[in-house]
Design a protein around this motif. Structure first.
Motif, PDB file in Angstrom:
ATOM      1  N   UNK B   7       0.778  -1.261  -0.080  1.00 49.31           N
ATOM      2  CA  UNK B   7       0.099  -0.055  -0.024  1.00 49.31           C
ATOM      3  C   UNK B   7       0.909   1.343  -0.075  1.00 49.31           C
ATOM      4  N   UNK B   8       1.808   1.406   0.850  1.00 48.87           N
ATOM      5  CA  UNK B   8       2.805   2.282   0.872  1.00 48.87           C
ATOM      6  C   UNK B   8       3.509   2.717  -0.548  1.00 48.87           C
ATOM      7  N   UNK B   9       3.958   1.668  -1.161  1.00 44.20           N
ATOM      8  CA  UNK B   9       4.422   1.590  -2.411  1.00 44.20           C
ATOM      9  C   UNK B   9       3.576   2.299  -3.487  1.00 44.20           C
ATOM     10  N   UNK B  10       2.432   1.829  -3.399  1.00 45.46           N
ATOM     11  CA  UNK B  10       1.459   2.424  -4.422  1.00 45.46           C
ATOM     12  C   UNK B  10       1.259   3.760  -4.079  1.00 45.46           C
ATOM     13  N   UNK B  23      -4.802   7.398  -2.455  1.00 44.91           N
ATOM     14  CA  UNK B  23      -5.653   6.557  -1.849  1.00 44.91           C
ATOM     15  C   UNK B  23      -5.766   5.463  -2.488  1.00 44.91           C
ATOM     16  N   UNK B  24      -5.740   4.228  -1.492  1.00 46.38           N
ATOM     17  CA  UNK B  24      -6.062   2.923  -1.845  1.00 46.38           C
ATOM     18  C   UNK B  24      -7.108   2.343  -1.126  1.00 46.38           C
ATOM     19  N   UNK B  74       0.426  -5.392 -11.414  1.00 53.15           N
ATOM     20  CA  UNK B  74      -0.892  -4.746 -11.767  1.00 53.15           C
ATOM     21  C   UNK B  74      -1.244  -3.479 -11.245  1.00 53.15           C
ATOM     22  N   UNK B  75      -1.150  -3.537  -9.909  1.00 54.72           N
ATOM     23  CA  UNK B  75      -1.743  -2.042  -9.174  1.00 54.72           C
ATOM     24  C   UNK B  75      -0.577  -1.072  -9.574  1.00 54.72           C
ATOM     25  N   UNK B  76       0.781  -1.486  -9.747  1.00 55.07           N
ATOM     26  CA  UNK B  76       1.685  -0.550  -9.852  1.00 55.07           C
ATOM     27  C   UNK B  76       1.372   0.157 -11.209  1.00 55.07           C
ATOM     28  N   UNK B  77       1.159  -0.752 -12.160  1.00 55.83           N
ATOM     29  CA  UNK B  77       0.922  -0.287 -13.584  1.00 55.83           C
ATOM     30  C   UNK B  77      -0.173   0.569 -13.591  1.00 55.83           C
ATOM     31  N   UNK B  78      -1.371   0.192 -12.975  1.00 60.16           N
ATOM     32  CA  UNK B  78      -2.565   1.095 -12.914  1.00 60.16           C
ATOM     33  C   UNK B  78      -2.289   2.485 -12.313  1.00 60.16           C
ATOM     34  N   UNK B  79      -1.300   2.615 -11.422  1.00 58.90           N
ATOM     35  CA  UNK B  79      -1.254   3.606 -10.493  1.00 58.90           C
ATOM     36  C   UNK B  79      -0.098   4.529 -11.684  1.00 58.90           C
ATOM     37  N   UNK B  80       0.655   3.929 -12.392  1.00 58.48           N
ATOM     38  CA  UNK B  80       1.762   4.563 -13.333  1.00 58.48           C
ATOM     39  C   UNK B  80       0.640   5.399 -14.146  1.00 58.48           C
ATOM     40  N   UNK B 152     -13.028  -3.988   4.174  1.00 56.44           N
ATOM     41  CA  UNK B 152     -12.259  -3.188   3.440  1.00 56.44           C
ATOM     42  C   UNK B 152     -11.032  -2.498   4.015  1.00 56.44           C
ATOM     43  N   UNK B 153     -10.005  -2.183   3.493  1.00 56.39           N
ATOM     44  CA  UNK B 153      -8.636  -1.611   3.883  1.00 56.39           C
ATOM     45  C   UNK B 153      -8.561  -0.113   3.116  1.00 56.39           C
ATOM     46  N   UNK B 154      -8.635   0.799   3.947  1.00 51.18           N
ATOM     47  CA  UNK B 154      -8.457   2.020   3.360  1.00 51.18           C
ATOM     48  C   UNK B 154      -7.163   2.688   3.862  1.00 51.18           C
ATOM     49  N   UNK B 155      -6.285   3.148   2.821  1.00 51.26           N
ATOM     50  CA  UNK B 155      -4.881   3.849   3.180  1.00 51.26           C
ATOM     51  C   UNK B 155      -4.954   5.075   2.228  1.00 51.26           C
ATOM     52  N   UNK B 156      -4.517   5.910   3.032  1.00 49.62           N
ATOM     53  CA  UNK B 156      -4.227   7.106   1.923  1.00 49.62           C
ATOM     54  C   UNK B 156      -3.073   8.053   2.516  1.00 49.62           C
ATOM     55  N   UNK B 157      -2.605   9.099   1.585  1.00 56.64           N
ATOM     56  CA  UNK B 157      -1.436  10.062   2.260  1.00 56.64           C
ATOM     57  C   UNK B 157      -2.119  10.813   3.159  1.00 56.64           C
TER      58      UNK B 157
END
Lengths: 437, 464
Positions: B7-10, B23-24, B74-80, B152-157
């Motif tokens: 999550x932190x890396x995303x 936010x993830x 896949x998540x990193x690709x989407x983020x990029x 759910x898990x919610x993580x954000x900046x």
């Protein structure tokens, strides 16, 4: 993924037949609000629906957690689903038809390859044109929504079908404001060909629709001759579509029970389903159960010719499925009231005085699909000497949909489809009950 | 569920741009449903949702992507892909997530997945039997049962790292009454943020009979007249009037864009003195409650209108940036497939002082809307309409004959001002609310209220 091993396992644990529907979809949604990109969403997803017949009952489940390692637990879930079912209704997993029509024009490479930047440009331009079209435009929004879908349907009886469709909607929404009165309007184009997104007419329509409604007020209650605009009539049809579905007929939830081959509408009315229409994402050569689709009249010149069937309802009535089995129930592909000869202008002229209804609200609550009754908030225009006169809002029109179909005076030539690919031309009705002031 | 380091890396990848918010939202949901018709179970379905939604924003501009390809690559690709919308230099420091927070104010005793399907079927059979025994006019009963566990898990900046489990269940009873002339239906659908223990707390048979009672009453009802008149709207689902006519217009979704009739009206009088309205997502085990909103902030109680004065909108973080206001922790979404926005939770008009009898006795002529159907509203104009599921005429201060097919038409801002009596019998009722961030569970509610004058649409021409 190879599903053959799943089918083999299923047979071993006692399933008579099993079927999978695997789908992959991608989407792009863009929205520009007053010059800013307000929404930019993309998605990439997959889903799996499993159905299996166990001891004569149909089990069903769906999941997005797709991996071969779950084969055994899926079969367990399917089995307990089947065991809970008590309905004695027939269950079918279909071995397939001899031939399927190859539907053309439903997937466009050009749309797929158009860059996101180009799509953004189209939306930005549309919003800017709408915003600058009139001083009274207080809020302007434009949107672009594209989706692309791949479907694979396979079963243990050897059926294996696949299709790919894509499609986009470009639309604009405005709020016009003057003298503390606000009116909203929207219009759209749907296609899978980028060159169809020509916005001249769209801009003109949406601006005209919003600004001309300013100052709308209720009219006196009474009986009025009424023209319901094409897309509004199509939305109204949507609210009563369940009447034509065999499952509702068989369960006693449709007033069309026992009416096959009898007149249920005015002789001008034909209701047609065409699964092969170009540029529609609903077009398909096979339905969700693997039955070949075909073009048909549901109402032919006022006479009810068929209900919409899936395999289960067809077996109950000892008829063939009409290829309307979708999503476990019954649904349509492209369904529309057949257009007539008259343009909207001619219809207005012929009516002379009355009401032109451009919007009906509360279709999900102010209608009873069982009885056909509706009582809906409406807005539109007074028609005077064949021309649109002052705008009208906060009135309620009430009738019964079957009565309406039976008393249609004129059907226009201006066929338009909704987002769910229900279509209608504008229709004229006599002496509709309107409640206003 | 995804690990904290992923999550932190995303989040940090997303912020490797000019974006100032990332936010993830990670979701895993299990849903079960059963339907019954002709007194036999027709379908038993289970559905599993598993996916991730990623939102990146700069100011109030945001991009959203979702996928159910949930491996890190896949998540990193989407983020990029998403962060290309915000080119430029990094503006935020590296985000480190703290300890995951989880509190639970909505305790569940029996998780629905631990209950045998057969027990759920028994429940439907009890309801079916009671609904049918109510009257020989009941020709069909459609029942639905659903339960859902959304983890759910919610993580954000924004220093957010929470997990929540939303457990809900609901029973829907739709009774159809018919004779040679007509067919009418009645619906009742109790539910809550409970496990299967919910059904020990309600009288299932009584809930089923209620649906049949409405259907049979309406079968013998006359068409409602079309007229402007006083309308008494009963407690419970009658609160849909406030939900549709005012609640949606108080959501930042429309307020922030100046697209609501209530934009810029904070502190102003928008309703009669008798109207106090509340949106409370903290009510224990209520249908629309949760521990956290869908941006990971703790749910709250919000006083929207205090004695007629607009005191608070319902605001989410991003719309709050546009409005220059703090979030009221009102962000909600159907699932990871939807970007969240400000939505209602459990919304109701608060108790007043009149009794039900006083309200009826003081109404010479009008409509008594005992059960409301659904409705909709255009948030930019405030135009609304509702269907009345069960209605009666009021004549000489007494409830008279039942009437069917009535629709209430008006605008939210007028209706709020015209509320001239408010009862003391507040009741909440369950519904599904559809809007831009999907279909979500929401309670509506109110005591019995009277609107002094409103347009009633019906099929019968003016009569008295």
């Amino acid at each position: 993924m190879n599903f053959k091993p799943l089918f083999e396992k299923a047979t071993k644990v006692g399933f008579e037949a099993i079927q999978i529907k695997y789908s992959e979809s991608r989407s792009v949604d863009l929205e520009v609000f007053k010059g800013d990109l307000d929404k930019h969403e993309i998605s990439d997803s997959k889903g799996l629906v499993l159905e299996g017949i166990y001891q004569g009952k149909m089990g069903k489940m769906s999941t997005e957690n797709i991996d071969e390692s779950f084969f055994d637990s899926w079969l367990q879930t399917l089995k307990s689903s089947a065991e809970a079912v008590e309905s004695e209704d027939p269950v079918v997993i279909y071995e397939g038809d001899d031939a399927y029509k190859e539907v053309e024009g439903v997937y466009s490479e050009a749309l797929e390859t158009l860059s996101v930047e180009a799509k953004k440009k189209i939306v930005f331009e549309l919003e800017e044109r709408v915003r600058n079209a009139d001083d009274r435009i207080d809020i302007s929004e434009a949107f672009y929504s594209e989706s692309s879908r791949y479907v694979l349907l396979e079963n243990s009886k050897g059926l294996s079908l696949e299709k790919r469709v894509n499609h986009a909607v470009l639309g604009a929404h405005i709020v016009a404001k003057a003298n503390d009165d606000s009116r909203s309007a929207f219009d759209y184009i749907q296609s899978n060909q980028p060159q169809d997104f020509n916005t001249d007419e769209l801009v003109e329509n949406v601006v005209e629709r919003g600004t001309s409604m300013l100052g709308a007020a209720p009219i006196e209650s009474g009986k009025y001759d009424v023209i319901i605009e094409n897309r509004t009539s199509a939305n109204l049809l949507g609210a009563f579509l369940s009447m034509f579905k065999a499952e509702n007929v068989q369960k006693g939830l449709s007033k069309l029970k026992g009416k096959l081959n009898e007149p249920i509408a005015h002789a001008q009315v034909s209701l047609i389903e065409n699964p092969f229409m170009e540029k529609s994402p609903k077009s398909t050569g096979f339905d969700g159960e693997g039955v070949a689709t075909y073009k048909k009249h549901i109402i032919d010149k006022g006479v009810l010719k068929t209900y919409m069937h899936n395999l289960k309802t067809a077996k109950k009535d000892s008829v063939e499925s009409t290829g309307n089995g979708f999503g476990g129930g019954i649904s349509h592909t492209n369904l529309f009231i057949e257009p007539g000869e008259q343009s909207l202008d001619t219809m207005l002229k012929e009516m002379g005085d009355g009401l032109f209804i451009t919007s009906l609200q509360g279709l999900h609550s102010g209608t009873s699909a069982i009885s056909g009754d509706f009582s809906l908030q409406a807005s539109g225009y007074v028609v005077k000497d064949g021309k649109l006169d002052k705008p009208v809002s906060l009135i309620t029109v009430s009738s019964n949909y079957l009565e309406l179909l039976g008393t249609i005076n004129t059907i226009g030539s201006d066929l338009k489809f909704t987002f769910s690919y229900l279509g209608s031309p504008s229709i004229r009705l006599n002496a509709m009950s309107v409640s206003g002031k | 569920m995804l690990e904290k380091s992923v999550l932190e890396r995303i989040i940090n990848e997303a912020l490797e741009s000019s974006a100032d918010f990332a936010e993830v939202f990670v979701e895993n949901t299990l849903q079960n449903s059963l339907s019954m018709q002709d007194s036999a179970v027709q379908k038993a379905l289970s559905n599993e949702l598993k996916g991730v939604g990623i939102r990146i924003a700069k100011g109030y501009k945001s991009v959203y992507g979702h996928t159910n390809k949930t491996d890190e690559q896949s998540l990193m690709a989407l983020t990029k892909d998403l962060k290309t919308a915000f080119s430029g230099n990094r503006v935020r420091e590296t985000v480190k997530l703290g300890t995951i927070q989880s509190k639970n104010n909505h305790k569940v005793k029996t998780y629905p997945n631990e209950v045998d399907v057969a027990e759920k079927v028994t429940l439907l059979k009890r309801a079916d039997k009671a609904a049918r025994l109510y009257s020989k006019d009941i020709k069909q009963v459609n029942l639905s049962y659903m339960d859902t566990v959304q983890e759910v898990v919610i993580a954000s900046s924004e220093s957010i790292f929470v997990k929540d489990a939303r457990v809900r269940t609901r029973l829907g009873i739709n009774s159809v009454a018919s004779n040679e002339k007509d067919m009418q239906h009645g619906f009742n659908g109790p539910g809550g943020s409970y496990g299967f223990e919910f059904y020990d707390q309600i009288e299932v048979e009584e809930e089923a009979r209620e649906a049949s009672r409405i259907a049979v009453t309406m079968l013998y009802a006359d068409d409602c007249p079309s007229k402007t008149m006083p309308v008494v709207i009963d407690n419970g689902f009658g609160g849909v009037i406030f939900h549709e006519a005012c609640g949606h217009s108080l959501e930042a979704t429309s307020v922030a864009k100046n697209a609501s009739v209530f934009s810029g009206k904070k502190g102003e009088k928008i309703g009669s003195d008798l109207v106090t309205a509340i949106d409370d997502g903290t009510i224990a085990n209520a249908w629309g409650s949760a521990n956290y909103d869908d941006e990971g902030l703790p749910q709250k109680r919000r006083v929207l209108i205090d004695k007629g004065v607009l005191t608070s909108y319902m605001v989410d973080q991003l719309n709050g940036r546009r409005m220059n206001e703090a979030s009221t922790h009102s962000s909600r979404r159907q699932s990871y497939r939807f970007a969240p926005t400000s939505r209602m939770s459990n919304t109701y008009i608060d108790n007043g002082e009149s009794t039900f009898d006083e309200i009826i006795e003081n109404t010479e002529y009008g409509l008594y809307a005992r059960k409301m159907g659904g409705g909709s509203v255009n948030p930019s104009t405030g135009d609304f309409n509702f269907s009345v599921m069960e209605g009666y005429m009021i004549r000489n201060g007494k409830i008279a004959e039942p009437v069917k097919g009535a629709t209430l038409v008006g605008t939210g801002k007028d209706a709020l001002k015209k509320i001239d009596m408010v009862g003391n019998n507040l009741l909440r009722s369950q519904g599904m609310c559809g809007s831009v961030s999907g279909s979500i569970a929401a309670d509506v509610g109110q005591p019995t209220i009277r609107i002094a004058s409103i347009t009633v649409g019906g099929r019968k021409e003016d009569a008295s």
